[in-house]
Structure formats: structure tokens, C-alpha cells
Design an enzyme around this catalytic site. Structure first.
Site, mmCIF file in Angstrom:
data_model
loop_
_atom_site.group_PDB
_atom_site.id
_atom_site.type_symbol
_atom_site.label_atom_id
_atom_site.label_comp_id
_atom_site.label_asym_id
_atom_site.label_seq_id
_atom_site.Cartn_x
_atom_site.Cartn_y
_atom_site.Cartn_z
ATOM 1 N N GLY A 11 -12.287 -9.330 -3.114
ATOM 2 C CA GLY A 11 -12.407 -10.706 -2.639
ATOM 3 C C GLY A 11 -11.050 -11.376 -2.544
ATOM 4 O O GLY A 11 -10.005 -10.764 -2.756
ATOM 5 N N LYS A 20 -19.650 -17.229 0.193
ATOM 6 C CA LYS A 20 -21.103 -17.164 0.356
ATOM 7 C C LYS A 20 -21.803 -16.419 -0.768
ATOM 8 O O LYS A 20 -21.376 -15.348 -1.173
ATOM 9 C CB LYS A 20 -21.414 -16.454 1.673
ATOM 10 C CG LYS A 20 -20.989 -17.265 2.865
ATOM 11 C CD LYS A 20 -21.446 -16.602 4.117
ATOM 12 C CE LYS A 20 -21.351 -17.571 5.281
ATOM 13 N NZ LYS A 20 -21.749 -16.946 6.538
ATOM 14 N N GLY A 22 -13.354 -4.257 -0.286
ATOM 15 C CA GLY A 22 -14.754 -3.855 -0.109
ATOM 16 C C GLY A 22 -15.147 -2.715 -1.029
ATOM 17 O O GLY A 22 -16.258 -2.685 -1.571
ATOM 18 N N ARG A 78 0.827 -1.218 0.000
ATOM 19 C CA ARG A 78 0.000 0.000 0.000
ATOM 20 C C ARG A 78 0.858 1.264 0.000
ATOM 21 O O ARG A 78 0.447 2.284 -0.556
ATOM 22 C CB ARG A 78 -0.928 -0.005 1.208
ATOM 23 C CG ARG A 78 -2.029 -1.010 1.041
ATOM 24 C CD ARG A 78 -2.913 -1.079 2.247
ATOM 25 N NE ARG A 78 -4.079 -1.891 1.950
ATOM 26 C CZ ARG A 78 -4.877 -2.393 2.866
ATOM 27 N NH1 ARG A 78 -4.649 -2.177 4.148
ATOM 28 N NH2 ARG A 78 -5.906 -3.123 2.520
#
Ligand code: AMP
Length: 397
Positions: free
Chosen positions: A355, A199, A378, A36
Site C-alpha cells: 500500500g 477503500k 500487491g 529495485r
């Protein structure tokens, strides 16, 4: 909104919101992964090279307040100086007089770093007076923190209103937005999305949006078994969300109505325990015996997915095909990664967006062989879902 490419930074102090929420070693507090930090270097260098000075602003972890020194940005000042090749002064606080005096006296070419903005709860509550004080550090505001662009926090969103004519994206956010827009809005075909992960409930919105955009939608990972069960298949102990069976049926019907090739696995690698060393075998999908669970897609599925992906022009990958963290169940995810690399080498544009597929592509050392690997998990998912991210809206207006 201004454009970082053409903006004149000469003699200006740029207040930059970056995402330096990097992992630190628990004992030594040394930076253990500086991805980052490296990602923000082009923006910082560009401003310095164009006669500006830079005030770096970030959060680190989730401290309750300044009483937790392990979350101090002081811990990363030296490391960041080394990566940047420029000495960085530390402001000691983010809104105190000492910090404000330091930023007021910054000279062109100089860089300072503010203390963790999350030492103040006003950061996450988006308090305007706090944002107004932060704004005093700069003549121009640059948001280059894609990972927090979906948060309406003081330093990511509210602060922008104090720079009505002097606000812009940094190169990192610009790259993320361009990549996502290229996949979603250019007319090249075929466009293939691979959506996997644990999920179905967390991926419903993105799947629904993608049905209006893609030619092929490959569903893999744990979420595939909800579709298999919805189709009347036997799934044994596989991960299934029974509350989403109707939703899965609706998606299957919608795909048909919209002419999307929705691809559900045809075979699966099953195990008798959630464990790398469990007994395993490959079976036809929908025929998983009781006591067994699907932890990866099977070899026929991997082959068919590879064919679809290798012949695509635009590719979006969000979520692994199986439990790729375990060596014995990584083959399906490896096959997808390799075929994305293959398509990219033939001129396709590929985005690894959010993800655990980002973790997977890094694990297989293939990140530099795809077109773009997103830095914002996200935030990228929300952008792809079509949501308006507050940090992006604050700049665009
Ligand atoms: P996500 O963050 O939604 O992309 O989910 C990623 C996680 O899904 C990874 O940790 C995978 O191990 C997990 N996963 C993928 N396939 C399966 C599966 N068949 N059963 C259980 N978990 C899975």
C-alpha cells in the site's frame, strides 16, 4: 528447495529472476529510482563471490512486444553495471540463439542480462515451452523478484519446474517472507496492525485475516468513513462505499467477538474540497457537515493511535491515515510513522507492508528507522491475506 546461504555456486550459472521494473526518465530513458536494482545486489554479489556466474532476467513495464524499444532492458544495463561494480553483457534477446550462446559461455564472475521477458506474450501466459527455453540459461534458478511473486508467469513460476533440485529464493524474497511471517506468526504481544488507504473493499480480506491474529487493529484513511457511517455517523462527502456498510458492521461485531481492540477514529480533519488549500477544520467523528469531507484523522485520534503503537511489540502498517500526499492532511500519517519509529527504537519489530504506507515512510525519510519496508505492494498484500503466491509455491514445492 535449496538454501542460498549454503548452496555451492562454484562453476554454476545462476539464472536469477529479479524485479528491475524501474522508472525511467521519459526523454533520456535514464533510471530515475534504482531502489529495485540495489535490492538485488546482495544476491548477485553472493553468487559471484562464491564462484558462480549470473544471468539476470526481468520484465520492464508492459510492452506489447519487442517493437517498443523504450521497454528494452538495454536501457538499464550500464546503470546496473555501475551499481553492481561489475560489467554486464547484454544478451540482445531472452530466448534467441545469441543469448543462449552467451549464457552457455559465461565464466565464473561474469554477469549478463537478458532482454525484457515481457516482449513475449508467452511470459504472462506462463507458456511452458517458453519457460523451458529460459531455463537453458542456468544450472540453478534463483527467484528474487518479490514484486511479481503473485504472478504465475513463465519466468517467475513455470521456469522453476525445470530445476527440480536446484531452485531457491534470493535474499530479497527471503527477507520479505521472514518479515511477514514474523509479524503474523510469532507470539510476541501486543501485535498492532494499522490498515488505512482509500477503500475498504480492497482491504477486506486482510482485515478479516488480521482479526484472528492481532491485539489491536487501527482503521484509518478513506476506508474509516464506511465504518463511521455503518455506526450511524454523518460523513458528509467523505469517501464511503455504501455496498460495504453491512460488511463493516460485521467486522465491528467480529472484532468484539474475537476480543480485538478495533480502533476507529474519534475525530477527523475535514475539508470543503479535495484540495490542499481547501478550508479545513477538525470535528468529532460522525459529525461531518454536508459539503465537507474527512481527509485525515484528527489530533485526538493521532494521539490515541500513537499511544497504542508506541506500546506494541509487533507492528504491521498497510495504508495511510489520510491524504498524506497533501501537506495539510498528512499529520495523522506522520504521527503513525513517528510512533512506529519510536516503538522500533524500543525493540519492537515493524513491517511497512504494501500500500501507500511504503510511499509515506519514504516521503518522511523514516524508512531506515523501521524494521522492514516491503518492496512488493500487491505481492505483500496477498501474502498477508494468506494467499499462496505462485512464485513462492514454485520454489517451496
Ligand atoms: P491504498 O493504496 O489503498 O493504500 O490507498 C492510498 C490512498 O488513499 C492514498 O493516495 C491516499 O491519499 C488515499 N486516502 C487516504 N485517506 C483518504 C481519505 N480520507 N479520503 C480520500 N482518500 C484517502
Amino acid at each position: 528447495m535449496q538454501d542460498i546461504h549454503s548452496y555451492d555456486f562454484n562453476g554454476k550459472r545462476a539464472l536469477i529472476r529479479v524485479d528491475f521494473n524501474v522508472p525511467l526518465d521519459k526523454e533520456t530513458l535514464e533510471v530515475t529510482d534504482n531502489t529495485r536494482i540495489r535490492a538485488a545486489v546482495p544476491t548477485i554479489k553472493h553468487i559471484l563471490d562464491n564462484g558462480g556466474s549470473v544471468v539476470i532476467m526481468s520484465h520492464l513495464g508492459r510492452p506489447k512486444d519487442a517493437s517498443e524499444p523504450k521497454f528494452s532492458l538495454k536501457n538499464i544495463v550500464e546503470h546496473t553495471s555501475n551499481v553492481l561494480g561489475v560489467e554486464i553483457k547484454f544478451g540482445g534477446d531472452c530466448i534467441g540463439n545469441e543469448a543462449l550462446e552467451m549464457s552457455a559461455n559465461l565464466k565464473p564472475g561474469e554477469v549478463m542480462m537478458l532482454e525484457n521477458v515481457r516482449y513475449y506474450k508467452q511470459e504472462t501466459t506462463g507458456t511452458e515451452s517458453f519457460a523451458e527455453t529460459l531455463a537453458k540459461h542456468g544450472d540453478v534458478y534463483v527467484n528474487d523478484a518479490f514484486g511479481t511473486a503473485h504472478r504465475a508467469h513463465a519466468s517467475t513460476t513455470v521456469v522453476a519446474k525445470f530445476f527440480p533440485n536446484d531452485k531457491m529464493f534470493g535474499f530479497l524474497i527471503e527477507g520479505e517472507i521472514k518479515s511477514a511471517d514474523k509479524v503474523l506468526n510469532s507470539n510476541e504481544k501486543p501485535l498492532t496492525a494499522i490498515v488505512g488507504g482509500a477503500k475498504v473493499s480492497s482491504k477486506i480480506t486482510i482485515i478479516e485475516r488480521l482479526l484472528d491474529k492481532v491485539d489491536n487493529l487501527i482503521v484509518g484513511g478513506g476506508m474509516a468513513y464506511t465504518f463511521v457511517k455503518a455506526n450511524g455517523g454523518k460523513v458528509g462527502n467523505s469517501l464511503v462505499e455504501d455496498d460495504y456498510l453491512e460488511m463493516a458492521t460485521r467486522i465491528l461485531n467480529d472484532a468484539k467477538a474475537k476480543g480485538v481492540n478495533l480502533y476507529i477514529p474519534v475525530d477527523t480533519v475535514i475539508a470543503d474540497a479535495f484540495n490542499n488549500d481547501a478550508n479545513r477544520k477538525e470535528v468529532v467523528i460522525g459529525e461531518i457537515p454536508d459539503g465537507w469531507m474527512g481527509l485525515d484523522v484528527g489530533s485526538e485520534t493521532a494521539k490515541e493511535c500513537s499511544d497504542i503503537i508506541s506500546n506494541s511489540r509487533l507492528i504491521l502498517w498497510n495504508g495511510p491515515m489520510g491524504v498524506f500526499e497533501m501537506e495539510n492532511f498528512q499529520d495523522g500519517t506522520v504521527a503513525v510513522a513517528n510512533s512506529i519509529v519510536d516503538a522500533t527504537s524500543k525493540g519492537a519489530f515493524s513491517l511497512i507492508g504494501g500500500g501507500d504506507s511504503v510511499a509515506a515512510i519514504n516521503k518522511f525519510n523514516l524508512a531506515d528507522k523501521v524494521s522492514y519496508v516491503s518492496t512488493g505492494g500487491g505481492a505483500m498484500l496477498e501474502y498477508l491475506e494468506g494467499k499462496e503466491l505462485p512464485g513462492i509455491k514454485a520454489i517451496r514445492g
